[in-house]
Design an enzyme around this catalytic site. Structure first.
Site, PDB file in Angstrom:
ATOM      1  N   ASP A  39       0.760  -1.123  -0.107  1.00 42.12           N
ATOM      2  CA  ASP A  39      -0.128  -0.117   0.081  1.00 42.12           C
ATOM      3  C   ASP A  39       0.887   1.243   0.032  1.00 42.12           C
ATOM      4  O   ASP A  39       1.800   1.309   0.662  1.00 42.12           O
ATOM      5  CB  ASP A  39      -0.818   0.003   1.301  1.00 42.12           C
ATOM      6  CG  ASP A  39      -2.226   0.925   1.238  1.00 42.12           C
ATOM      7  OD1 ASP A  39      -1.831   2.309   1.011  1.00 42.12           O
ATOM      8  OD2 ASP A  39      -3.299   0.622   1.218  1.00 42.12           O
ATOM      9  N   ILE A  40       0.536   2.161  -0.733  1.00 41.86           N
ATOM     10  CA  ILE A  40       1.310   3.329  -1.080  1.00 41.86           C
ATOM     11  C   ILE A  40       1.185   4.281   0.257  1.00 41.86           C
ATOM     12  O   ILE A  40       1.794   5.413   0.766  1.00 41.86           O
ATOM     13  CB  ILE A  40       1.089   4.349  -2.175  1.00 41.86           C
ATOM     14  CG1 ILE A  40       0.014   4.849  -2.163  1.00 41.86           C
ATOM     15  CG2 ILE A  40       1.559   3.419  -3.346  1.00 41.86           C
ATOM     16  CD1 ILE A  40      -0.647   5.680  -3.470  1.00 41.86           C
ATOM     17  N   ASN A  97     -13.316  -3.664   2.924  1.00 46.14           N
ATOM     18  CA  ASN A  97     -14.233  -2.809   3.031  1.00 46.14           C
ATOM     19  C   ASN A  97     -15.197  -3.041   1.950  1.00 46.14           C
ATOM     20  O   ASN A  97     -14.878  -3.072   0.672  1.00 46.14           O
ATOM     21  CB  ASN A  97     -14.083  -1.551   2.971  1.00 46.14           C
ATOM     22  CG  ASN A  97     -13.064  -1.043   4.401  1.00 46.14           C
ATOM     23  OD1 ASN A  97     -13.372  -1.246   5.417  1.00 46.14           O
ATOM     24  ND2 ASN A  97     -11.858  -0.650   3.794  1.00 46.14           N
ATOM     25  N   GLU A 105     -13.109   3.063  -0.711  1.00 47.56           N
ATOM     26  CA  GLU A 105     -12.707   4.116  -1.385  1.00 47.56           C
ATOM     27  C   GLU A 105     -12.263   3.699  -2.812  1.00 47.56           C
ATOM     28  O   GLU A 105     -12.400   4.783  -3.696  1.00 47.56           O
ATOM     29  CB  GLU A 105     -11.248   4.870  -1.007  1.00 47.56           C
ATOM     30  CG  GLU A 105     -11.673   5.498   0.391  1.00 47.56           C
ATOM     31  CD  GLU A 105     -10.473   6.089   1.141  1.00 47.56           C
ATOM     32  OE1 GLU A 105      -9.396   6.028   0.300  1.00 47.56           O
ATOM     33  OE2 GLU A 105     -10.628   6.630   2.291  1.00 47.56           O
ATOM     34  N   VAL A 106     -11.949   2.684  -3.110  1.00 43.65           N
ATOM     35  CA  VAL A 106     -11.540   2.350  -4.377  1.00 43.65           C
ATOM     36  C   VAL A 106     -12.669   1.307  -4.979  1.00 43.65           C
ATOM     37  O   VAL A 106     -12.988   0.101  -4.394  1.00 43.65           O
ATOM     38  CB  VAL A 106     -10.440   1.664  -4.553  1.00 43.65           C
ATOM     39  CG1 VAL A 106      -9.859   1.330  -6.199  1.00 43.65           C
ATOM     40  CG2 VAL A 106      -9.018   2.498  -4.291  1.00 43.65           C
ATOM     41  N   HIS A 110     -10.547  -5.255  -2.779  1.00 45.68           N
ATOM     42  CA  HIS A 110      -8.989  -5.359  -2.311  1.00 45.68           C
ATOM     43  C   HIS A 110      -9.125  -5.764  -0.873  1.00 45.68           C
ATOM     44  O   HIS A 110     -10.020  -5.469   0.070  1.00 45.68           O
ATOM     45  CB  HIS A 110      -8.333  -4.163  -2.533  1.00 45.68           C
ATOM     46  CG  HIS A 110      -9.123  -3.033  -2.166  1.00 45.68           C
ATOM     47  ND1 HIS A 110     -10.184  -2.337  -2.460  1.00 45.68           N
ATOM     48  CD2 HIS A 110      -8.636  -2.059  -0.938  1.00 45.68           C
ATOM     49  CE1 HIS A 110     -10.481  -1.182  -1.872  1.00 45.68           C
ATOM     50  NE2 HIS A 110      -9.591  -1.299  -0.900  1.00 45.68           N
ATOM     51  N   HIS A 112      -6.809  -5.907   2.470  1.00 46.17           N
ATOM     52  CA  HIS A 112      -5.724  -5.332   3.275  1.00 46.17           C
ATOM     53  C   HIS A 112      -5.307  -6.322   4.244  1.00 46.17           C
ATOM     54  O   HIS A 112      -5.938  -6.954   4.878  1.00 46.17           O
ATOM     55  CB  HIS A 112      -6.138  -4.344   3.982  1.00 46.17           C
ATOM     56  CG  HIS A 112      -6.887  -2.844   3.401  1.00 46.17           C
ATOM     57  ND1 HIS A 112      -6.177  -1.769   2.756  1.00 46.17           N
ATOM     58  CD2 HIS A 112      -7.848  -2.880   2.897  1.00 46.17           C
ATOM     59  CE1 HIS A 112      -7.016  -0.956   2.547  1.00 46.17           C
ATOM     60  NE2 HIS A 112      -7.925  -1.542   2.287  1.00 46.17           N
TER      61      HIS A 112
END
Length: 125
Positions: A39-40, A97, A105-106, A110, A112
């Protein structure tokens, strides 16, 4: 800004662009069903994202519409990433999520993987 997980898949979301190689990522795993990368904006000492290669908005979309092979391959990929990174001992947390209330948010599924410290309670009180 959180997204509504019932929206149609956006092929220009950041993870779709990472899958196509349009945006660089520090990949740590890749197979036919998933890729994983750092993750950035890490939220723990170790923070890796695992995404399926298919166009799924959320866990709900994925679990309802992905093939058996995609589901098995993705779940196995998440486990393989955690094992290969050495997170099994002393432990790690998975988070996916789904929708606005969760803070997604995306609009691409995904997971995490957080590790490297005591992570505390699952939800802020």
């Amino acid at each position: 800004m959180p997204i509504d997980a019932t929206l149609p898949y956006d092929p220009d979301n950041i993870f779709a662009r990472i899958l196509r190689g349009e945006i660089p990522s520090k990949r740590v795993y890749e197979d036919a069903h998933a890729i994983a990368f750092h993750d950035i904006n890490p939220q723990a000492p170790h923070h890796i994202l695992v995404i399926p290669r298919g166009p799924y908005v959320s866990w709900d979309d994925f679990s309802a519409n992905a093939s058996e092979a995609e589901i098995a391959g993705f779940v196995r990929a998440v486990g393989a990433v955690a094992r290969e990174a050495g997170f099994v001992e002393p432990g790690y947390r998975l988070l996916a999520n789904t929708g606005m209330d969760s803070g997604q948010e995306v609009p691409h599924l995904h997971v995490h993987i957080f590790a490297g410290a005591r992570l505390g309670p699952m939800l802020a009180r």
